[in-house]
Design an enzyme around this catalytic site. Structure first.
Site, mmCIF file in Angstrom:
data_model
loop_
_atom_site.group_PDB
_atom_site.id
_atom_site.type_symbol
_atom_site.label_atom_id
_atom_site.label_comp_id
_atom_site.label_asym_id
_atom_site.label_seq_id
_atom_site.Cartn_x
_atom_site.Cartn_y
_atom_site.Cartn_z
ATOM 1 N N THR A 135 0.840 -1.186 0.000
ATOM 2 C CA THR A 135 0.000 0.000 0.000
ATOM 3 C C THR A 135 0.879 1.241 0.000
ATOM 4 O O THR A 135 1.879 1.297 0.717
ATOM 5 C CB THR A 135 -0.956 0.027 1.213
ATOM 6 O OG1 THR A 135 -1.594 1.302 1.248
ATOM 7 C CG2 THR A 135 -0.244 -0.194 2.533
ATOM 8 N N GLU B 103 -4.913 -2.802 4.388
ATOM 9 C CA GLU B 103 -4.588 -3.403 5.685
ATOM 10 C C GLU B 103 -5.753 -4.177 6.293
ATOM 11 O O GLU B 103 -5.573 -4.905 7.260
ATOM 12 C CB GLU B 103 -4.168 -2.305 6.684
ATOM 13 C CG GLU B 103 -2.793 -1.707 6.416
ATOM 14 C CD GLU B 103 -2.822 -0.502 5.481
ATOM 15 O OE1 GLU B 103 -3.779 -0.384 4.702
ATOM 16 O OE2 GLU B 103 -1.895 0.318 5.553
ATOM 17 N N LYS C 238 -8.305 22.657 8.389
ATOM 18 C CA LYS C 238 -8.531 23.295 9.694
ATOM 19 C C LYS C 238 -8.560 24.807 9.514
ATOM 20 O O LYS C 238 -7.552 25.416 9.182
ATOM 21 C CB LYS C 238 -7.444 22.892 10.684
ATOM 22 C CG LYS C 238 -7.871 23.064 12.121
ATOM 23 C CD LYS C 238 -6.920 22.375 13.069
ATOM 24 C CE LYS C 238 -7.579 22.163 14.426
ATOM 25 N NZ LYS C 238 -6.671 21.568 15.376
ATOM 26 N N TRP D 210 -12.605 22.192 12.150
ATOM 27 C CA TRP D 210 -12.374 21.292 11.018
ATOM 28 C C TRP D 210 -13.409 21.462 9.919
ATOM 29 O O TRP D 210 -14.593 21.591 10.182
ATOM 30 C CB TRP D 210 -12.421 19.835 11.492
ATOM 31 C CG TRP D 210 -11.283 19.438 12.376
ATOM 32 C CD1 TRP D 210 -11.352 19.176 13.716
ATOM 33 C CD2 TRP D 210 -9.921 19.250 12.003
ATOM 34 N NE1 TRP D 210 -10.112 18.843 14.182
ATOM 35 C CE2 TRP D 210 -9.216 18.877 13.160
ATOM 36 C CE3 TRP D 210 -9.224 19.354 10.796
ATOM 37 C CZ2 TRP D 210 -7.851 18.600 13.155
ATOM 38 C CZ3 TRP D 210 -7.868 19.086 10.797
ATOM 39 C CH2 TRP D 210 -7.188 18.712 11.965
HETATM 40 P P1 AMP Z 1 -6.257 1.751 0.423
HETATM 41 O O1 AMP Z 1 -5.460 1.003 1.424
HETATM 42 O O2 AMP Z 1 -5.459 2.293 -0.711
HETATM 43 O O3 AMP Z 1 -7.431 0.960 0.002
HETATM 44 O O4 AMP Z 1 -6.841 3.062 1.109
HETATM 45 C C1 AMP Z 1 -7.625 2.972 2.260
HETATM 46 C C2 AMP Z 1 -8.202 4.329 2.564
HETATM 47 O O5 AMP Z 1 -9.139 4.725 1.564
HETATM 48 C C3 AMP Z 1 -9.003 4.362 3.844
HETATM 49 O O6 AMP Z 1 -8.185 4.491 4.980
HETATM 50 C C4 AMP Z 1 -9.883 5.587 3.624
HETATM 51 O O7 AMP Z 1 -9.174 6.788 3.874
HETATM 52 C C5 AMP Z 1 -10.179 5.527 2.145
HETATM 53 N N1 AMP Z 1 -11.486 4.887 1.931
HETATM 54 C C6 AMP Z 1 -11.728 3.632 1.554
HETATM 55 N N2 AMP Z 1 -13.055 3.408 1.415
HETATM 56 C C7 AMP Z 1 -13.678 4.559 1.729
HETATM 57 C C8 AMP Z 1 -15.052 5.000 1.789
HETATM 58 N N3 AMP Z 1 -16.063 4.205 1.472
HETATM 59 N N4 AMP Z 1 -15.291 6.271 2.170
HETATM 60 C C9 AMP Z 1 -14.288 7.109 2.484
HETATM 61 N N5 AMP Z 1 -12.979 6.781 2.425
HETATM 62 C C10 AMP Z 1 -12.674 5.520 2.064
#
Ligand code: AMP
Length: 529
Positions: A176, A319, A427, A432
Site C-alpha cells: 500500500t 490493511e 482546519k 475542522w
Molecule cells: P487503500 O489502502 O489504498 O485501500 O486506502 C484505504 C483508505 O481509503 C481508507 O483508509 C480511507 O481513507 C479511504 N477509503 C476507503 N473506502 C472509503 C469509503 N467508502 N469512504 C471514504 N474513504 C474511504
C-alpha cells in the site's frame, strides 16, 4: 477433553475446489481490451491452476517464495493466483500504475522470484528488468507464445495435489502506498483470506450467490481485488473480468453477460455513468453496486437507486483485506423517506461479524459512539493487519487495534461514517472542515464532473478550503453557480475561498484523487489573501 469437532485448516485452494465441485459449469468470462471474449468454467480454471502449480514446482519455486503478477483482470491472472497459492507460494500483485521507483523498491523488498506480466506492460518490464535482480523467470501471462503461462500449463498433466499446511501460512502480498514513507507490504494468510471471503458473500455485504453474475471493476492488484474472486468461488457465482477499465468495454460486458453485481471506486463509476448518459444504455440486469475506496458522492448513490440498483457503500483498506464496513438496509427501510435512505446509504455502514471498530482521540483515549463526536478510527479482527511484511515491530497495538488514519463518527444505530482522512481535513480558525463533504456537495452541482477540496495556507485562518473542479464535457458551469449550489449544502464558513477550474485532477494508482500533489501545487495560492 478431546476436541469433539474437526480441526480443518482454512486454505485458499479449498475455495477453488468448492467452486469446481459444486458450481463446475459456471463460467469465468474475460472481456479483453481488443473486444474478444474468452470463457472458462470453474472446473477448467481449477485444472489449469493445478497445471500451473506443477509448472512452478518444475521451475524450482518453493513454499513461501514470492510470485509477482503485473496484470489486469482476466482468467489467466486468476490461474496464476490459484496456481501459485496452491503450491504454497505467495502471490504478490504489483500495481502497474505505480511509478518506476516504487515498482523497483517493492519488487526488491519482496524479493520476488517470478514475474507473470501482461503483454501490455512489456515496455515497463523491459525498462525495469535489470533493476529487478531477484526475478529469475519473466513469464507472459496473456498470449500463447513460447514460455508463456499457456505454454507452461500445456506441458503439464494436472495430476497434482494442492500443498497442505497451516492456515496461518501467508498466501498473498499487497503493498500500500496510502501510508506515509515507503510503500508497505500487507501479507494476507490463508486463514485471513478464507474468513474474509466467507464474510464477503453475505447478503448484508456483497450479496453473492450462485445466481449472481459479478464484474469486479476493482483491479485484481488492489487489495486482492477486494477479495471478490475468492468470494465468487464460495458463492459459485459467474465471474466477468474486464482487462481494461474503459467505460464502453465495461458497459458492453455488463450488458452482454447480464451482470447483476459490480464493485469499484467512485471515479470509475463516474465515467461509467457518464458513458451510460451519452449512449442512453444503462446495464439492465445490474441490481447491486458496491462503491468504495473513497467516499461515494450522494448524487451517484441517488442515480443508481433511481435506476433500481442497490448501492452498498464499502469502507476498507489494504490493511483490512479490505472489507471493514458495508452499507446495509435496516428493517425500517420501506418506511424511510428518500432523504433518510440517501443519508444512510452515504454512510460507510456496519462491519461484518469479526470486525470491531473504535474511536479514540489523538492521545488514544476512547471516544463515545454518540453520532456526533468524530475520532480517529481504529479497527481489529481476523483479517486486519498485525505487522507489515518484513517489519520489525507490530503496527497494531497489544490489543490488536490498528489506527486507520481515518476520522469517523459512530452513529447510534451502529453505522460508521467517515468524515475525513486525518491528513486531508482542512482546519480553518481552529475548526475542522471536511474536504469529503465539500467535494460531494460540489459533485452534485450540474456541470461538475469531478472536484477536489484542499486546505490552502491562509494568513488569518491558518487554512481555508479551495476547490479544484473539472467541468463535464460541453459544460460552462461558473464558479458563481457552484458557490450558489454549495450554499444550500454546507455551512457558510465552509464555502471555498477560491474555485479553480482544471482540465483534469491527478489520481493515485488506485484511482483516488492525489491530494498531496494538489497541496504541493495549490497550497500557497491564498498566501496573500
Ligand atoms: P487503500 O489502502 O489504498 O485501500 O486506502 C484505504 C483508505 O481509503 C481508507 O483508509 C480511507 O481513507 C479511504 N477509503 C476507503 N473506502 C472509503 C469509503 N467508502 N469512504 C471514504 N474513504 C474511504
Amino acid at each position: 477433553m478431546t476436541a469433539s469437532m474437526q480441526d480443518h485448516q482454512l486454505r485458499v485452494p479449498q475455495l477453488l475446489e468448492h467452486a469446481a465441485r459444486h458450481h463446475g459449469t459456471t463460467e469465468i468470462v474475460t472481456a479483453w481490451s481488443d473486444t474478444t471474449v474468452t470463457r472458462r468454467t470453474w472446473v477448467e480454471l481449477a485444472g489449469d491452476a493445478r497445471r500451473l502449480a506443477q509448472a512452478l514446482e518444475h521451475l524450482g519455486i518453493g513454499r513461501g517464495d514470492r510470485v509477482a503478477t503485473l496484470a489486469m483482470n482476466h482468467a489467466p491472472h486468476l490461474i496464476a493466483w490459484f496456481g501459485a497459492i496452491g503450491m504454497g507460494a505467495i502471490v504478490h500483485t504489483l500495481n502497474p500504475r505505480l511509478i518506476d521507483e516504487q515498482l523497483i523498491y517493492i519488487v526488491n523488498h519482496a524479493a520476488d522470484r517470478v514475474l507473470f506480466y501482461d503483454g501490455a506492460f512489456e515496455a515497463l518490464v523491459d525498462r525495469l528488468r535489470d533493476r529487478w535482480p531477484t526475478i529469475e523467470h519473466f513469464i507472459r501471462i496473456d498470449g500463447t507464445g513460447s514460455g508463456s503461462l499457456a505454454d507452461l500449463i500445456a506441458a503439464q498433466d494436472g495430476q497434482y495435489d494442492w500443498s497442505e499446511g497451516d492456515e496461518r501460512e501467508p498466501c498473498m502480498l499487497c503493498y500500500t502506498s496510502g501510508t506515509t514513507g515507503a510503500p508497505k507490504g500487507v501479507l494476507y494468510t490463508h486463514r485471513s483470506t478464507v474468513l474474509h471471503a466467507m464474510a464477503a458473500v453475505a447478503p448484508s455485504m456483497f450479496d453473492l450467490s450462485a445466481a449472481a453474475v459479478i464484474l469486479p471493476i476493482v483491479p485484481m492488484f488492489h487489495a486482492a481485488g477486494w477479495g471478490l474472486p475468492f468470494a465468487a468461488a464460495i458463492a459459485g457465482a459467474k465471474l466477468v473480468l474486464c482487462s481494461t477499465n474503459e467505460p464502453a468495454l465495461l458497459a458492453r460486458a455488463m450488458a452482454d453477460e447480464a451482470v447483476t453485481h459490480s464493485a469499484g471506486v467512485p471515479t470509475v463509476w463516474l465515467s461509467l455513468l457518464a458513458c451510460a448518459d451519452t449512449t442512453d444504455a444503462f446495464p439492465q440486469a445490474l441490481r447491486h453496486v458496491s462503491i468504495g475506496g473513497s467516499a461515494a458522492p450522494s448524487s451517484m448513490i441517488a442515480r443508481f437507486e433511481a435506476a433500481g440498483v442497490r448501492v452498498a457503500h464499502i469502507w476498507g483498506m489494504t490493511e483490512t483485506s479490505p472489507l471493514g464496513t458495508m452499507g446495509q438496509r435496516p428493517a425500517a427501510w420501506p418506511t424511510m423517506d428518500e432523504d433518510e435512505r440517501l443519508s444512510l446509504t452515504s454512510r460507510q455502514g456496519k462491519p461484518p461479524f469479526g470486525i470491531e471498530l473504535a474511536l479514540v482521540d489523538d492521545a488514544g483515549a476512547s471516544l463515545p459512539h454518540d453520532g456526533v463526536t468524530p475520532g480517529r478510527l481504529r479497527v481489529r479482527g481476523p483479517w486486519v493487519i498485525r505487522r507489515y511484511f518484513a517489519a520489525e515491530s507490530d503496527v497494531a497495538d497489544s490489543d490488536g487495534w490498528f489506527d486507520t488514519g481515518d476520522v469517523a463518527i459512530m452513529h447510534l444505530d451502529g453505522t460508521m461514517q467517515i468524515t475525513d482522512r486525518a491528513k486531508d481535513m482542512i482546519k480553518s480558525g481552529g475548526e475542522w472542515i471536511s474536504s469529503v463533504d465539500l467535494e460531494n456537495a460540489a459533485i452534485g452541482c450540474p456541470g461538475v464532473a469531478e472536484a477536489a477540496a484542499i486546505g490552502a495556507i491562509h494568513p488569518k485562518w491558518g487554512e481555508r478550503p479551495i476547490l479544484l473542479v473539472v467541468r463535464r464535457p460541453a459544460s460552462a458551469v461558473t464558479s458563481g453557480e457552484i458557490r450558489d449550489h454549495l450554499q444550500s449544502h454546507v455551512a457558510k464558513w465552509w464555502l471555498p475561498d477560491e474555485i479553480i477550474f482544471v482540465a483534469e485532477l491527478p489520481h493515485t494508482a488506485t484511482g483516488k484523487i492525489l491530494k498531496s500533489a494538489l497541496r504541493d501545487r495549490y497550497a500557497g495560492s491564498l498566501a496573500n489573501a
